[in-house]
Design a protein around this motif. Structure first.
Motif, PDB file in Angstrom:
ATOM      1  N   TYR A 106      46.005  35.072  42.149  1.00  0.00           N
ATOM      2  CA  TYR A 106      45.924  35.869  40.923  1.00  0.00           C
ATOM      3  C   TYR A 106      45.275  35.102  39.767  1.00  0.00           C
ATOM      4  O   TYR A 106      45.095  35.654  38.694  1.00  0.00           O
ATOM      5  CB  TYR A 106      47.322  36.330  40.501  1.00  0.00           C
ATOM      6  CG  TYR A 106      47.989  37.236  41.517  1.00  0.00           C
ATOM      7  CD1 TYR A 106      47.346  38.376  41.981  1.00  0.00           C
ATOM      8  CD2 TYR A 106      49.254  36.945  42.018  1.00  0.00           C
ATOM      9  CE1 TYR A 106      47.954  39.213  42.912  1.00  0.00           C
ATOM     10  CE2 TYR A 106      49.863  37.779  42.949  1.00  0.00           C
ATOM     11  CZ  TYR A 106      49.206  38.912  43.395  1.00  0.00           C
ATOM     12  OH  TYR A 106      49.806  39.725  44.311  1.00  0.00           O
ATOM     13  N   SER A 110      38.110  37.232  36.879  1.00  0.00           N
ATOM     14  CA  SER A 110      37.404  38.425  37.371  1.00  0.00           C
ATOM     15  C   SER A 110      35.912  38.173  37.496  1.00  0.00           C
ATOM     16  O   SER A 110      35.264  38.642  38.438  1.00  0.00           O
ATOM     17  CB  SER A 110      37.662  39.599  36.425  1.00  0.00           C
ATOM     18  OG  SER A 110      36.907  40.720  36.797  1.00  0.00           O
ATOM     19  N   SER A 111      35.351  37.420  36.553  1.00  0.00           N
ATOM     20  CA  SER A 111      33.906  37.154  36.578  1.00  0.00           C
ATOM     21  C   SER A 111      33.512  36.374  37.829  1.00  0.00           C
ATOM     22  O   SER A 111      32.442  36.604  38.402  1.00  0.00           O
ATOM     23  CB  SER A 111      33.479  36.375  35.327  1.00  0.00           C
ATOM     24  OG  SER A 111      34.220  35.167  35.218  1.00  0.00           O
ATOM     25  N   LYS A 114      33.731  38.813  40.884  1.00  0.00           N
ATOM     26  CA  LYS A 114      32.546  39.683  40.906  1.00  0.00           C
ATOM     27  C   LYS A 114      31.302  38.892  41.311  1.00  0.00           C
ATOM     28  O   LYS A 114      30.434  39.404  42.020  1.00  0.00           O
ATOM     29  CB  LYS A 114      32.343  40.334  39.537  1.00  0.00           C
ATOM     30  CG  LYS A 114      33.401  41.378  39.215  1.00  0.00           C
ATOM     31  CD  LYS A 114      33.201  41.962  37.824  1.00  0.00           C
ATOM     32  CE  LYS A 114      34.292  42.988  37.506  1.00  0.00           C
ATOM     33  NZ  LYS A 114      34.164  43.512  36.130  1.00  0.00           N
ATOM     34  N   GLU A 275      41.561  39.243  46.586  1.00  0.00           N
ATOM     35  CA  GLU A 275      41.248  39.635  45.220  1.00  0.00           C
ATOM     36  C   GLU A 275      39.998  40.514  45.170  1.00  0.00           C
ATOM     37  O   GLU A 275      39.946  41.518  44.459  1.00  0.00           O
ATOM     38  CB  GLU A 275      41.036  38.391  44.348  1.00  0.00           C
ATOM     39  CG  GLU A 275      42.303  37.747  43.857  1.00  0.00           C
ATOM     40  CD  GLU A 275      42.969  38.566  42.772  1.00  0.00           C
ATOM     41  OE1 GLU A 275      42.470  38.595  41.640  1.00  0.00           O
ATOM     42  OE2 GLU A 275      43.985  39.216  43.070  1.00  0.00           O
ATOM     43  N   LYS A 279      39.563  44.674  44.322  1.00  0.00           N
ATOM     44  CA  LYS A 279      38.670  45.189  43.282  1.00  0.00           C
ATOM     45  C   LYS A 279      37.755  46.289  43.828  1.00  0.00           C
ATOM     46  O   LYS A 279      37.409  47.233  43.125  1.00  0.00           O
ATOM     47  CB  LYS A 279      37.825  44.059  42.690  1.00  0.00           C
ATOM     48  CG  LYS A 279      38.592  43.164  41.745  1.00  0.00           C
ATOM     49  CD  LYS A 279      37.662  42.232  41.006  1.00  0.00           C
ATOM     50  CE  LYS A 279      38.467  41.364  40.039  1.00  0.00           C
ATOM     51  NZ  LYS A 279      39.146  42.165  39.011  1.00  0.00           N
ATOM     52  N   GLN A 385      31.747  36.156  30.226  1.00  0.00           N
ATOM     53  CA  GLN A 385      31.814  36.757  31.556  1.00  0.00           C
ATOM     54  C   GLN A 385      30.544  36.475  32.358  1.00  0.00           C
ATOM     55  O   GLN A 385      30.596  36.208  33.563  1.00  0.00           O
ATOM     56  CB  GLN A 385      32.019  38.277  31.449  1.00  0.00           C
ATOM     57  CG  GLN A 385      33.351  38.678  30.862  1.00  0.00           C
ATOM     58  CD  GLN A 385      34.513  38.334  31.774  1.00  0.00           C
ATOM     59  OE1 GLN A 385      34.484  38.611  32.961  1.00  0.00           O
ATOM     60  NE2 GLN A 385      35.544  37.720  31.216  1.00  0.00           N
TER      61      GLN A 385
END
Length: 530
Positions: A106, A110-111, A114, A275, A279, A385
């Protein structure tokens, strides 16, 4: 699970066709028996699929472990010795799961996740271009920039033009056209096209094309450009393909080092994949990470016991599952049974599938992971990001998956530290009165040692004859390092005629003699101290 079988069954067929060459290619790149990759794919589908809490994740042999496996087989003195490390690695993963180490998953930004998805999409496309045109110098499943054949990702593409196989190219183009037509047009016309997947049609046409053109010199596709599944002559020779661990080497220190390495890398790769797939999941399910480690550990123990490669959850197969409409773990389980049944009953038929057709399927998967609009979206989110995202993508493309993620994570941490440095406090000059600057410094909710530099800089820049108000009313956590900075500042304040007013939920004090004593002796409040 069975309620979604209408979607899971077609998806499992696509995952099967994606997984088949990858299982074989990763085994080849690992210096292991080809059948070991299929064992890992079967166990990853059936066993891990059944035990996992992920609805759409698919497990199997991973390219990220190929270099570790290749080196370890030589270091440990043979494949059967290496299998002991796989089994022990699985046990260590079980321990990770019991200790709830899955929470690590966790904490990846997020960047970076992705960037991982996009980087993998790009590397899939780049690595499949040679296979699409019939240049198969590198086995399927490779993800490193520098390839075992001596090529790198881009030099292999340049050499395609000197090594084009006409038959492979033709059926590759036809297969790609079918996939695009199916995805963009036919699935919207009738339900039959949703049940019968485009990849299945492309593969069937590929087999027919191979069969029809065998006698044609210009169009014939040689065995080196086809799937290569081991073909046993009878039940005995089939069973002979299984290997078993040599537990006599269990006391060897090197075995335990390799086992821990496998457990650590496989667990990290799995958690990253979890993860990423969460997404991508249109239903936004959250996979229980500790359960996933337990499932992976069990899968690795079983895979190692019967001669399979190490297993992780794998993003290429998982994303193919999602893109094909898979909704429950049944698609992963069924794909495992398809692998098992096909290698037993129809290995010769599988060996008639052109690699260029499977490359066409993977090109579509890669494009859907790395759509151009995603780059604009990340740019629009700002540098905090876009920079970790870009570094992750470039690292994956120009080094390999794990290095790319590591670099992206490192840059992400630096960005967090920079923002933490900037956001530790708010400082503004309220007015000037009685010959003194009146300055108010309001500290943020949480102030840690990361913020030392910014606060020191502001305190040192205060002019002489200043009235400083330090507002801690919103601060819920003040690190001891910051208290020590304030304590040290008291001496300078007296030298520079700076008056201090300290406001907190513990009270108000003018020109405190000691910040440390103030926080120690005041009544308890919501302000926490180290």
């Amino acid at each position: 699970m069975f309620k979604t079988i209408k979607k899971d069954l077609p998806a499992s067929i696509v995952v099967f066709f994606v997984a088949l060459p990858l299982c074989l290619g990763i085994a080849l790149a690992s210096g292991a028996p080809l059948f070991s990759g299929l064992i890992a794919g079967i166990v990853g589908g059936i066993v891990v699929g059944a035990l996992s809490g992920s609805n759409i994740g698919v497990s199997g042999p991973a390219a990220g472990l190929a270099a570790i496996v290749l080196t370890a087989i030589g270091t440990l003195g043979g494949y059967q010795n290496f299998l002991v490390a796989v089994v022990i690695g699985g046990v260590i993963q079980l321990i990770f799961g019991v200790l709830k180490a899955g929470v690590i998953g966790y904490y990846f930004p997020s960047s970076v996740i992705k960037g991982m998805l996009t980087g993998i999409g790009i590397i899939i496309i780049l690595k499949q271009i040679p296979h699409f045109f019939g240049y198969d110098a590198e086995p399927e499943g490779a993800d490193s920039f520098f390839e075992a054949s001596g090529e790198n990702t881009f030099s292999a593409i340049f050499h395609v033009f000197e090594n084009i196989t006409v038959g492979s190219t033709i059926i590759g183009v036809v297969g790609l056209a079918i996939l695009i037509l199916w995805d963009r047009v036919l699935t919207k016309k009738a339900k039959i096209f949703q049940l019968i997947q485009g990849p299945l049609v492309a593969v069937i046409l590929g087999i027919i094309f191979y069969s029809v053109t065998q006698s044609n010199e210009a169009l014939a596709i040689s065995q080196s450009h086809l799937v290569s599944v081991p073909v046993p002559e009878d039940a005995a020779s089939f069973m002979a393909q299984f290997s078993f661990p040599n537990f006599a080497v269990i006391t060897n220190t090197d075995v335990w080092i390799v086992a821990f390495t496998i457990a650590l890398v496989a667990s990290l790769e799995t958690l990253l994949c979890v993860e990423a797939t969460d997404k991508l999941d249109p239903h936004k399910n959250v996979t229980p990470t500790n359960r996933e480690l337990l499932a992976q550990g069990t899968g690795n123990i079983i895979s190692g016991l019967i001669g399979g490669l190490p297993i992780t959850q794998v993003i290429v197969r998982s994303s193919a599952n999602i893109q094909s409409g898979g909704e429950s773990k049944m698609s992963a389980i069924i794909h495992g049974f398809f692998l098992l049944i096909s290698v037993i009953l129809i290995p010769r038929l599988l060996n008639m599938i052109p690699l260029s057709v499977l490359a066409a399927i993977l090109l579509v998967v890669g494009y859907k992971l790395a759509k151009p609009k995603l780059f604009k979206q990340m740019y629009d989110l700002g540098w905090k990001q876009s920079i970790p995202f870009t570094v992750t993508v470039l690292g994956i493309v120009f080094i390999d998956l794990l290095y790319g993620i590591g670099l992206g994570l490192l840059v992400g941490i630096v960005v967090i530290l920079l923002k933490s440095y900037q956001n530790s406090h708010f400082l503004h000059i309220e007015d000037k009165s009685n010959g003194k600057h009146k300055i108010k410094m309001s500290l943020a909710e949480e102030v840690t040692f990361f913020n030392k530099g910014a606060i020191l800089k502001e305190l040192d820049s205060l002019p002489r004859d200043t009235y400083l108000e330090i507002d801690l009313l919103k601060t819920r956590y003040l690190d001891n390092d910051i208290i020590e900075i304030l304590e040290d500042f008291l001496f300078k304040a007296k030298e520079r005629n700076i008056d201090i007013k300290l406001t907190s939920k513990r009270g108000i004090v003018e020109n405190p003699e000691s910040f440390v004593e103030f926080f120690r002796t005041r009544p308890q409040s919501s302000l926490s101290l180290n």
